[in-house]
Design a protein around this motif. Structure first.
Motif, mmCIF file in Angstrom:
data_model
loop_
_atom_site.group_PDB
_atom_site.id
_atom_site.type_symbol
_atom_site.label_atom_id
_atom_site.label_comp_id
_atom_site.label_asym_id
_atom_site.label_seq_id
_atom_site.Cartn_x
_atom_site.Cartn_y
_atom_site.Cartn_z
ATOM 1 N N MET A 77 -36.314 33.392 15.976
ATOM 2 C CA MET A 77 -34.936 33.102 15.604
ATOM 3 C C MET A 77 -34.364 34.025 14.544
ATOM 4 O O MET A 77 -35.021 34.369 13.558
ATOM 5 C CB MET A 77 -34.832 31.664 15.093
ATOM 6 C CG MET A 77 -35.037 30.600 16.172
ATOM 7 S SD MET A 77 -33.893 30.764 17.576
ATOM 8 C CE MET A 77 -32.292 30.566 16.751
ATOM 9 N N SER A 78 -33.105 34.402 14.763
ATOM 10 C CA SER A 78 -32.242 34.957 13.733
ATOM 11 C C SER A 78 -31.191 33.904 13.402
ATOM 12 O O SER A 78 -30.932 32.995 14.192
ATOM 13 C CB SER A 78 -31.561 36.235 14.218
ATOM 14 O OG SER A 78 -32.490 37.257 14.474
ATOM 15 N N ALA A 79 -30.595 34.037 12.226
ATOM 16 C CA ALA A 79 -29.583 33.079 11.792
ATOM 17 C C ALA A 79 -28.496 33.823 11.049
ATOM 18 O O ALA A 79 -28.766 34.821 10.358
ATOM 19 C CB ALA A 79 -30.203 32.017 10.894
ATOM 20 N N LEU A 80 -27.266 33.335 11.183
ATOM 21 C CA LEU A 80 -26.139 33.973 10.521
ATOM 22 C C LEU A 80 -25.174 32.903 10.034
ATOM 23 O O LEU A 80 -24.860 31.953 10.755
ATOM 24 C CB LEU A 80 -25.443 34.935 11.477
ATOM 25 C CG LEU A 80 -24.262 35.731 10.920
ATOM 26 C CD1 LEU A 80 -24.288 37.164 11.457
ATOM 27 C CD2 LEU A 80 -22.935 35.071 11.291
ATOM 28 N N ASP A 81 -24.726 33.057 8.793
ATOM 29 C CA ASP A 81 -23.717 32.168 8.224
ATOM 30 C C ASP A 81 -22.981 32.928 7.134
ATOM 31 O O ASP A 81 -23.535 33.830 6.512
ATOM 32 C CB ASP A 81 -24.368 30.913 7.637
ATOM 33 C CG ASP A 81 -23.370 29.771 7.443
ATOM 34 O OD1 ASP A 81 -23.290 28.907 8.329
ATOM 35 O OD2 ASP A 81 -22.671 29.759 6.415
ATOM 36 N N PHE A 82 -21.716 32.548 6.897
ATOM 37 C CA PHE A 82 -20.939 33.257 5.871
ATOM 38 C C PHE A 82 -21.239 32.765 4.470
ATOM 39 O O PHE A 82 -20.783 33.349 3.482
ATOM 40 C CB PHE A 82 -19.453 33.206 6.173
ATOM 41 C CG PHE A 82 -18.759 31.856 6.027
ATOM 42 C CD1 PHE A 82 -19.452 30.670 5.878
ATOM 43 C CD2 PHE A 82 -17.367 31.794 6.051
ATOM 44 C CE1 PHE A 82 -18.803 29.454 5.749
ATOM 45 C CE2 PHE A 82 -16.700 30.587 5.919
ATOM 46 C CZ PHE A 82 -17.426 29.412 5.765
ATOM 47 N N SER A 83 -22.011 31.706 4.343
ATOM 48 C CA SER A 83 -22.335 31.132 3.041
ATOM 49 C C SER A 83 -23.676 31.653 2.541
ATOM 50 O O SER A 83 -24.727 31.355 3.130
ATOM 51 C CB SER A 83 -22.371 29.606 3.135
ATOM 52 O OG SER A 83 -22.946 29.043 1.979
ATOM 53 N N ALA A 84 -23.673 32.403 1.445
ATOM 54 C CA ALA A 84 -24.924 32.917 0.883
ATOM 55 C C ALA A 84 -25.857 31.788 0.444
ATOM 56 O O ALA A 84 -27.071 31.852 0.696
ATOM 57 C CB ALA A 84 -24.633 33.867 -0.278
ATOM 58 N N PRO A 85 -25.375 30.721 -0.220
ATOM 59 C CA PRO A 85 -26.291 29.626 -0.565
ATOM 60 C C PRO A 85 -26.914 28.965 0.663
ATOM 61 O O PRO A 85 -28.079 28.553 0.619
ATOM 62 C CB PRO A 85 -25.399 28.651 -1.335
ATOM 63 C CG PRO A 85 -24.292 29.485 -1.879
ATOM 64 C CD PRO A 85 -24.045 30.539 -0.838
ATOM 65 N N ALA A 86 -26.166 28.864 1.744
ATOM 66 C CA ALA A 86 -26.714 28.272 2.956
ATOM 67 C C ALA A 86 -27.839 29.126 3.522
ATOM 68 O O ALA A 86 -28.903 28.615 3.896
ATOM 69 C CB ALA A 86 -25.609 28.090 3.996
ATOM 70 N N ILE A 87 -27.625 30.432 3.576
ATOM 71 C CA ILE A 87 -28.665 31.325 4.093
ATOM 72 C C ILE A 87 -29.872 31.344 3.159
ATOM 73 O O ILE A 87 -31.022 31.395 3.619
ATOM 74 C CB ILE A 87 -28.091 32.747 4.310
ATOM 75 C CG1 ILE A 87 -27.167 32.757 5.520
ATOM 76 C CG2 ILE A 87 -29.208 33.767 4.467
ATOM 77 C CD1 ILE A 87 -27.849 32.448 6.850
ATOM 78 N N GLU A 88 -29.629 31.291 1.867
ATOM 79 C CA GLU A 88 -30.747 31.234 0.920
ATOM 80 C C GLU A 88 -31.618 30.006 1.197
ATOM 81 O O GLU A 88 -32.851 30.083 1.197
ATOM 82 C CB GLU A 88 -30.212 31.191 -0.511
ATOM 83 C CG GLU A 88 -31.301 31.152 -1.568
ATOM 84 C CD GLU A 88 -30.735 31.106 -2.976
ATOM 85 O OE1 GLU A 88 -31.543 30.976 -3.923
ATOM 86 O OE2 GLU A 88 -29.509 31.196 -3.143
ATOM 87 N N ALA A 94 -37.465 27.883 5.967
ATOM 88 C CA ALA A 94 -38.341 28.519 6.946
ATOM 89 C C ALA A 94 -39.648 28.969 6.297
ATOM 90 O O ALA A 94 -40.735 28.773 6.863
ATOM 91 C CB ALA A 94 -37.628 29.705 7.595
ATOM 92 N N GLY A 95 -39.553 29.565 5.108
ATOM 93 C CA GLY A 95 -40.753 30.010 4.414
ATOM 94 C C GLY A 95 -41.685 28.862 4.067
ATOM 95 O O GLY A 95 -42.913 28.968 4.225
ATOM 96 N N SER A 100 -41.101 32.300 10.655
ATOM 97 C CA SER A 100 -40.389 33.563 10.469
ATOM 98 C C SER A 100 -38.921 33.369 10.841
ATOM 99 O O SER A 100 -38.608 32.815 11.899
ATOM 100 C CB SER A 100 -41.017 34.643 11.349
ATOM 101 O OG SER A 100 -40.296 35.854 11.259
ATOM 102 N N LEU A 101 -38.028 33.802 9.970
ATOM 103 C CA LEU A 101 -36.598 33.673 10.226
ATOM 104 C C LEU A 101 -35.883 34.915 9.720
ATOM 105 O O LEU A 101 -35.983 35.269 8.545
ATOM 106 C CB LEU A 101 -36.031 32.427 9.527
ATOM 107 C CG LEU A 101 -34.530 32.185 9.708
ATOM 108 C CD1 LEU A 101 -34.191 31.929 11.171
ATOM 109 C CD2 LEU A 101 -34.068 31.023 8.829
ATOM 110 N N ASP A 102 -35.168 35.564 10.608
ATOM 111 C CA ASP A 102 -34.359 36.741 10.285
ATOM 112 C C ASP A 102 -32.950 36.247 9.973
ATOM 113 O O ASP A 102 -32.169 35.979 10.883
ATOM 114 C CB ASP A 102 -34.366 37.688 11.484
ATOM 115 C CG ASP A 102 -33.431 38.867 11.313
ATOM 116 O OD1 ASP A 102 -33.426 39.456 10.222
ATOM 117 O OD2 ASP A 102 -32.691 39.179 12.270
#
Length: 250
Positions: A77-88, A94-95, A100-102
């Motif tokens: 999986m890859s993931a994309l969102d405009f929110s930096a806290p959400a991606i963090e 995932a960790g 593994s998450l891109d």
């Protein structure tokens, strides 16, 4: 004048810690049970099929609970969102789960540039994502650009009829646009859709509805073959949300 993304991003940035802490997102269950999947992905499984070994991308992934669920099913999986806290948080979750998450911080309309053209076996997008986007045809072209030949889009979304309703005491009134229109519906409200005692400070959001036919036509015009449609008689959110707490969920 602020762009619609500035308003929406500020609101979603603030939602992240609220949603992480809420029991509705079941973060502790993910950590405690290696087989746990989000309710959204569990519901989707009969239609999603086997994703093991496939390369997938979750657009507008928020805090990543659905994304890591797909990874637990064997997808890369890859993931994309405009929110930096959400991606963090998505990366952190995932960790902690040993997955593994891109993951990338970017606007969904920039996904092909950020992630690469023709790179994915499937694109996944979940409930309450499309209402934050002003142009459904542009979104569909992004999806088509991400997919490998033979790749597929899996979309599960709140019905646009639901988004057009205003609740009343005894009935719901059709008050808001059913079809996509240029101007957003602007909402002011301090709440969110999860169980919490916290009130958000960033309360302005801009949203657009997209009619069912518009979504289907956009996908077809982008060069994809539309092959199935299911309409459900339930939704994992209030059917008639309070007027001061409107706003689709993701």
């Amino acid at each position: 004048m602020a762009d619609y993304r500035d308003y929406n991003k500020a609101n979603w940035d603030e939602r992240v810690p609220v949603h992480v802490a809420s029991p509705d997102y079941h973060v502790e269950q993910f950590l405690a049970d290696p087989s746990y999947l989000s309710g959204v992905v569990r519901f989707d499984l009969p239609r999603l099929g086997d994703v093991s070994g496939l390369r997938g991308v979750h657009l507008q992934c928020h805090i990543g609970t659905d994304t890591v669920s797909l990874a637990r099913l064997g997808a890369r999986m890859s993931a994309l969102d405009f929110s930096a806290p959400a991606i963090e948080h998505a990366r952190s979750l995932a960790g902690r789960l040993g997955l593994s998450l891109d993951a990338h911080v970017a606007d969904v309309y920039d996904a092909v540039r950020v992630l690469g053209a023709a790179s994915y076996d499937f694109v996944y997008t979940g409930i309450g994502a499309l209402c934050w986007l002003p142009d459904i045809e542009r979104w569909a072209s992004v999806v088509a650009g991400l997919l490998k030949p033979g790749g597929r889009l899996f979309l599960r979304e709140g019905h646009p009829m639901l988004a057009s309703l205003e609740p009343g005491t005894d009935y719901a009134e059709v008050r808001y646009p059913y079809f996509e229109v240029p101007e957003p519906v602007v909402w002011e409200g301090g709440g969110t859709y999860v169980e919490t005692d916290l009130e958000l400070r960033t309360t302005t959001t801009h949203e657009w509805n997209h009619g069912l036919g518009q979504v289907i036509s956009a996908v077809q015009q982008a060069g994809l073959t539309f092959d199935s449609l299911s309409e459900h008689d339930s939704a994992p959110l209030e059917r008639a949300p309070r007027a001061d707490d409107r706003g689709c969920d993701r």
